[in-house]
Design an enzyme around this catalytic site. Structure first.
Site, PDB file in Angstrom:
ATOM      1  N   GLY A 136      28.019  28.479  35.381  1.00  0.00           N
ATOM      2  CA  GLY A 136      27.328  29.347  36.340  1.00  0.00           C
ATOM      3  C   GLY A 136      28.108  29.467  37.639  1.00  0.00           C
ATOM      4  N   TYR A 137      29.180  30.259  37.610  1.00  0.00           N
ATOM      5  CA  TYR A 137      30.000  30.464  38.805  1.00  0.00           C
ATOM      6  C   TYR A 137      29.748  31.857  39.389  1.00  0.00           C
ATOM      7  CZ  TYR A 137      33.197  26.384  38.691  1.00  0.00           C
ATOM      8  OH  TYR A 137      33.752  25.139  38.764  1.00  0.00           O
ATOM      9  N   GLU A 252      40.016  24.929  33.477  1.00  0.00           N
ATOM     10  CA  GLU A 252      39.694  26.128  32.688  1.00  0.00           C
ATOM     11  C   GLU A 252      40.961  26.930  32.418  1.00  0.00           C
ATOM     12  OE1 GLU A 252      36.931  28.921  34.496  1.00  0.00           O
ATOM     13  OE2 GLU A 252      36.857  30.115  32.661  1.00  0.00           O
TER      14      GLU A 252
HETATM   15  C1  LIG Z   1      35.125  37.634  29.102  1.00  0.00           C
HETATM   16  C2  LIG Z   1      34.662  37.083  30.409  1.00  0.00           C
HETATM   17  C3  LIG Z   1      33.978  35.880  30.444  1.00  0.00           C
HETATM   18  C4  LIG Z   1      33.516  35.381  31.668  1.00  0.00           C
HETATM   19  N1  LIG Z   1      32.808  34.189  31.659  1.00  0.00           N
HETATM   20  C5  LIG Z   1      32.318  33.716  32.805  1.00  0.00           C
HETATM   21  C6  LIG Z   1      31.504  32.537  32.820  1.00  0.00           C
HETATM   22  O1  LIG Z   1      31.250  31.923  31.771  1.00  0.00           O
HETATM   23  N2  LIG Z   1      31.003  32.118  33.988  1.00  0.00           N
HETATM   24  C7  LIG Z   1      31.259  32.741  35.162  1.00  0.00           C
HETATM   25  O2  LIG Z   1      30.762  32.278  36.184  1.00  0.00           O
HETATM   26  N3  LIG Z   1      32.007  33.869  35.199  1.00  0.00           N
HETATM   27  C8  LIG Z   1      32.537  34.368  34.050  1.00  0.00           C
HETATM   28  N4  LIG Z   1      33.291  35.517  34.048  1.00  0.00           N
HETATM   29  C9  LIG Z   1      33.451  36.251  35.312  1.00  0.00           C
HETATM   30  C10 LIG Z   1      34.852  36.208  35.907  1.00  0.00           C
HETATM   31  O3  LIG Z   1      35.145  34.941  36.416  1.00  0.00           O
HETATM   32  C11 LIG Z   1      34.870  37.287  36.999  1.00  0.00           C
HETATM   33  O4  LIG Z   1      34.688  38.542  36.363  1.00  0.00           O
HETATM   34  C12 LIG Z   1      36.177  37.299  37.753  1.00  0.00           C
HETATM   35  O5  LIG Z   1      36.294  36.148  38.542  1.00  0.00           O
HETATM   36  C13 LIG Z   1      36.337  38.543  38.632  1.00  0.00           C
HETATM   37  O6  LIG Z   1      35.241  38.724  39.443  1.00  0.00           O
HETATM   38  P1  LIG Z   1      34.498  40.157  39.530  1.00  0.00           P
HETATM   39  O7  LIG Z   1      34.189  40.571  38.134  1.00  0.00           O
HETATM   40  O8  LIG Z   1      33.386  40.023  40.493  1.00  0.00           O
HETATM   41  O9  LIG Z   1      35.588  41.173  40.055  1.00  0.00           O
HETATM   42  P2  LIG Z   1      36.051  41.399  41.612  1.00  0.00           P
HETATM   43  O10 LIG Z   1      36.219  40.059  42.257  1.00  0.00           O
HETATM   44  O11 LIG Z   1      35.072  42.360  42.201  1.00  0.00           O
HETATM   45  O12 LIG Z   1      37.418  42.067  41.404  1.00  0.00           O
HETATM   46  C14 LIG Z   1      37.583  43.455  41.142  1.00  0.00           C
HETATM   47  C15 LIG Z   1      39.057  43.788  41.164  1.00  0.00           C
HETATM   48  O13 LIG Z   1      39.597  43.527  42.477  1.00  0.00           O
HETATM   49  C16 LIG Z   1      40.707  42.653  42.398  1.00  0.00           C
HETATM   50  N5  LIG Z   1      40.709  41.736  43.531  1.00  0.00           N
HETATM   51  C17 LIG Z   1      39.647  41.060  44.046  1.00  0.00           C
HETATM   52  N6  LIG Z   1      40.025  40.292  45.084  1.00  0.00           N
HETATM   53  C18 LIG Z   1      41.368  40.456  45.209  1.00  0.00           C
HETATM   54  C19 LIG Z   1      42.345  39.906  46.092  1.00  0.00           C
HETATM   55  N7  LIG Z   1      42.025  39.043  47.056  1.00  0.00           N
HETATM   56  N8  LIG Z   1      43.640  40.313  45.933  1.00  0.00           N
HETATM   57  C20 LIG Z   1      43.995  41.201  44.952  1.00  0.00           C
HETATM   58  N9  LIG Z   1      43.096  41.753  44.085  1.00  0.00           N
HETATM   59  C21 LIG Z   1      41.807  41.377  44.214  1.00  0.00           C
HETATM   60  C22 LIG Z   1      40.510  41.872  41.106  1.00  0.00           C
HETATM   61  O14 LIG Z   1      41.722  41.369  40.588  1.00  0.00           O
HETATM   62  C23 LIG Z   1      39.888  42.936  40.210  1.00  0.00           C
HETATM   63  O15 LIG Z   1      40.906  43.735  39.630  1.00  0.00           O
HETATM   64  C24 LIG Z   1      33.763  36.076  32.865  1.00  0.00           C
HETATM   65  C25 LIG Z   1      34.467  37.282  32.821  1.00  0.00           C
HETATM   66  C26 LIG Z   1      34.903  37.793  31.612  1.00  0.00           C
HETATM   67  C27 LIG Z   1      35.634  39.110  31.593  1.00  0.00           C
END
Ligand SMILES: Cc1cc2nc3c(=O)[nH]c(=O)nc-3n(C[C@H](O)[C@H](O)[C@H](O)COP(=O)(O)OP(=O)(O)OC[C@H]3O[C@@H](n4cnc5c(N)ncnc54)[C@H](O)[C@@H]3O)c2cc1C
Length: 401
Positions: A136-137, A252
Site C-alpha cells: 500500500g504505497y 523491490e
Molecule cells: C503493473 C503495476 C503494478 C503496480 N503495483 C503497485 C503496488 O502493488 N503498490 C503500489 O503502491 N503501487 C503500485 N503501482 C504504482 C506505481 O508505483 C506508480 O504507478 C508509479 O510510482 C508512478 O506513479 P503514478 O502512476 O502516480 O504516475 P506519476 O507519478 O503521476 O507520473 C506520471 C509521469 O510523470 C513522470 N514523472 C513524475 N515525476 C517525475 C520527475 N520528478 N521527473 C521526471 N518525470 C517524472 C513519470 O515518470 C510518469 O511518466 C503499480 C503500477 C503498475 C503499472
C-alpha cells in the site's frame, strides 16, 4: 569447498526425492490470475495438489527463504550455499516454490527494522506462504511523489484509526495483509510518514479491482474507512517510515530486475519461436534482420543477467541493495519490453489472438504479455524517476536547473 560439494550432493538428493514431477515443468503463462505461479496465502486455490506439496516441503526446509535466519523459519544458508541450491533447482527445472511480496520486499525490511516480537510473528508465515502481502504505497496524486501521500493514521490511544485511499495495489483482492505507508504527522512531509501492517479483513478495508490493457485485473483501488489497527503493528519509529519505505523500494527494484517482472513471452523463447514461426534457412532463422535483432537482444539480455548477478553478489557481501538497483530496474524494464515486442513481431498474425481455440495458449499469452510489459517502466518507480535516482544518488550529479 568440500563442504559446498557435500551440500550440493545433499541438496540434489533431497530435491530429486521431494520435487514433484509436475513442479519440474516450465509454467506457460496464460493469464495473470492463473499463470502457474505459486503465491500461497489464505485464499489460494490449489488446482494442483503437487504445488501445495512442493511449497510445504520447501518451506519445511526454510528453502522458500534460503538465506533468512533459521529462527524466523528461513534456511540459514550462506550465499554460496544458496547459489548451489538455485543451480540444483535449475538443473531439474524446479518451479519457484513461492512467489511473494513478503519474501521479496517486506521480509528483508522486517529483518532490518522490526522488533523481535514482530519478526517472530510475521516472518515464519511469509516463509510458509500462509500469509500473502500487498503493498500500500501509491495513492491518487502520490505515485512518483510518494511522500505526498495523504492516507491518515490517527493515534486513538490503544489503536491507530486509518482513513484514506491507495491505488494500483497489486493483488489487493488476493492478499491477506497489507504493508502500508500512512501519514502520522501533517506538519512534515517525509518525516510525517509511518510504516503500518494490517489485516485486509479488518472492517473498513475494501479492494476494488482495476482492469489493465492486458485484459487482467492484477491490481486494485484500496479504500480505508475507519480501519482500527493495533498499536503494535507499526514497524520502526513513529514518523520514521520513509527510511523503511525507501529501503523496501530498493529490495523491490532488485527483485523485479532479477526475474520478478510481469509480462512474459508466452513461455516461448525468442530463438525457438522464430524458427517455428518465421521459418528456417539452412538451419538458421530465415529472416536476416530478425536474426540480427534477436541475436543483439540475447546478447544484451545475457550481459544484463550477468550484471544483475554481480549486483546481487555485491549487495549480499555489503549492506544490502543500494541506489544502484535503479540502474538495474531501468534496464530490466527495457529488456523485458524489447523481448515481448520482438516476440509479438515474430509470431506475426498468430499473436493477434485474444482468446478462443484458433490460437495456442502461448500465442495469446505473447500479446497479453507484451501489453502487460508496458507497465514495467511504471511499476516499482517509473523509468524517468529511476533515471533521476541514478543521476543524483549514483552519479552524484546536481538537480537540473
Ligand atoms: C503493473 C503495476 C503494478 C503496480 N503495483 C503497485 C503496488 O502493488 N503498490 C503500489 O503502491 N503501487 C503500485 N503501482 C504504482 C506505481 O508505483 C506508480 O504507478 C508509479 O510510482 C508512478 O506513479 P503514478 O502512476 O502516480 O504516475 P506519476 O507519478 O503521476 O507520473 C506520471 C509521469 O510523470 C513522470 N514523472 C513524475 N515525476 C517525475 C520527475 N520528478 N521527473 C521526471 N518525470 C517524472 C513519470 O515518470 C510518469 O511518466 C503499480 C503500477 C503498475 C503499472
Amino acid at each position: 569447498m568440500a563442504d559446498l560439494e557435500t551440500f550440493r550432493a545433499e541438496a540434489r538428493a533431497w530435491l530429486e526425492a521431494n520435487c514433484p514431477p509436475s513442479m519440474r515443468q516450465g509454467a506457460v503463462a496464460v493469464t495473470e490470475d492463473d499463470d502457474g505461479s505459486i503465491w500461497g496465502g489464505r485464499k489460494a486455490k490449489w488446482k494442483n495438489p503437487e504445488a501445495k506439496q512442493w511449497l510445504d516441503r520447501m518451506a519445511g526446509k526454510g528453502w522458500t527463504a534460503p538465506t533468512w535466519p533459521k529462527e524466523y523459519g528461513g534456511g540459514g544458508l550462506s550465499n554460496a550455499e544458496n547459489r548451489v541450491l538455485q543451480q540444483e533447482m535449475g538443473r531439474i527445472k524446479a518451479r519457484t516454490p513461492l512467489m511473494s511480496f513478503g519474501l521479496w520486499m517486506l521480509g528483508p525490511v522486517l529483518l532490518e527494522y522490526a522488533n523481535e516480537e514482530q519478526k517472530r510473528k510475521f516472518l515464519p508465515p511469509i516463509v510458509r506462504g500462509e500469509i500473502r502481502w500487498c503493498q500500500g504505497y501509491s495513492e491518487p496524486g502520490a505515485g512518483s511523489d510518494l511522500a505526498g501521500l495523504r492516507t491518515q493514521a490517527v493515534d486513538k490511544g490503544d489503536h491507530w484509526l486509518v482513513n484514506g485511499q491507495k491505488i494500483w495495489t497489486s493483488y489487493a483482492d488476493q492478499a491477506d495483509w497489507i504493508f502500508c505507508l500512512v501519514r502520522t504527522d501533517n506538519s512534515k512531509k517525509h518525516e510525517g510518514i509511518s510504516f503500518l501492517l494490517f489485516d485486509m479483513t479488518t472492517p473498513g478495508v475494501e479492494a476494488r479491482p482495476i482492469k489493465l490493457i492486458s485484459g487482467q485485473s492484477p491490481f486494485c483501488e484500496t479504500f480505508f474507512s475507519d480501519v482500527k489497527v493495533p498499536k503494535e503493528q507499526l514497524v520502526g519509529k513513529l514518523n520514521g517510515g520513509w527510511d523503511i519505505a525507501k529501503r523496501l523500494l530498493q529490495y523491490e527494484r532488485q527483485n523485479i530486475s532479477s526475474g520478478g517482472f510481469g509480462g512474459g513471452g508466452g513461455g516461448y523463447d525468442l530463438e525457438h519461436a522464430a524458427l517455428d514461426y518465421v521459418g528456417k534457412d539452412d538451419g538458421r532463422i530465415a529472416d536476416a534482420d530478425l536474426r540480427a535483432r534477436i541475436t543483439t537482444h540475447k546478447m544484451e539480455a545475457r550481459a544484463f543477467a550477468m550484471t544483475v548477478r554481480r549486483a546481487e553478489e555485491e549487495s549480499k557481501q555489503g549492506k544490502g541493495p543500494s541506489a544502484a538497483t535503479s540502474i538495474i530496474k531501468y534496464a530490466a524494464a527495457k529488456t523485458n519490453q524489447d523481448r515481448t515486442e520482438l516476440m509479438v513481431e515474430l509470431l506475426g498474425t498468430q499473436a493477434l489472438g485474444w482468446e478462443g481455440d484458433a490460437y495456442k495458449p502461448g500465442e495469446i499469452a505473447a500479446m497479453r504479455g507484451m501489453l502487460r510489459a508496458k507497465g514495467n517502466s511504471i511499476e516499482g518507480g517509473t523509468s524517468e524517476v529511476n533515471l533521476n535516482v541514478i543521476s543524483k544518488r549514483v552519479l552524484g550529479l546536481n538537480d537540473a536547473k
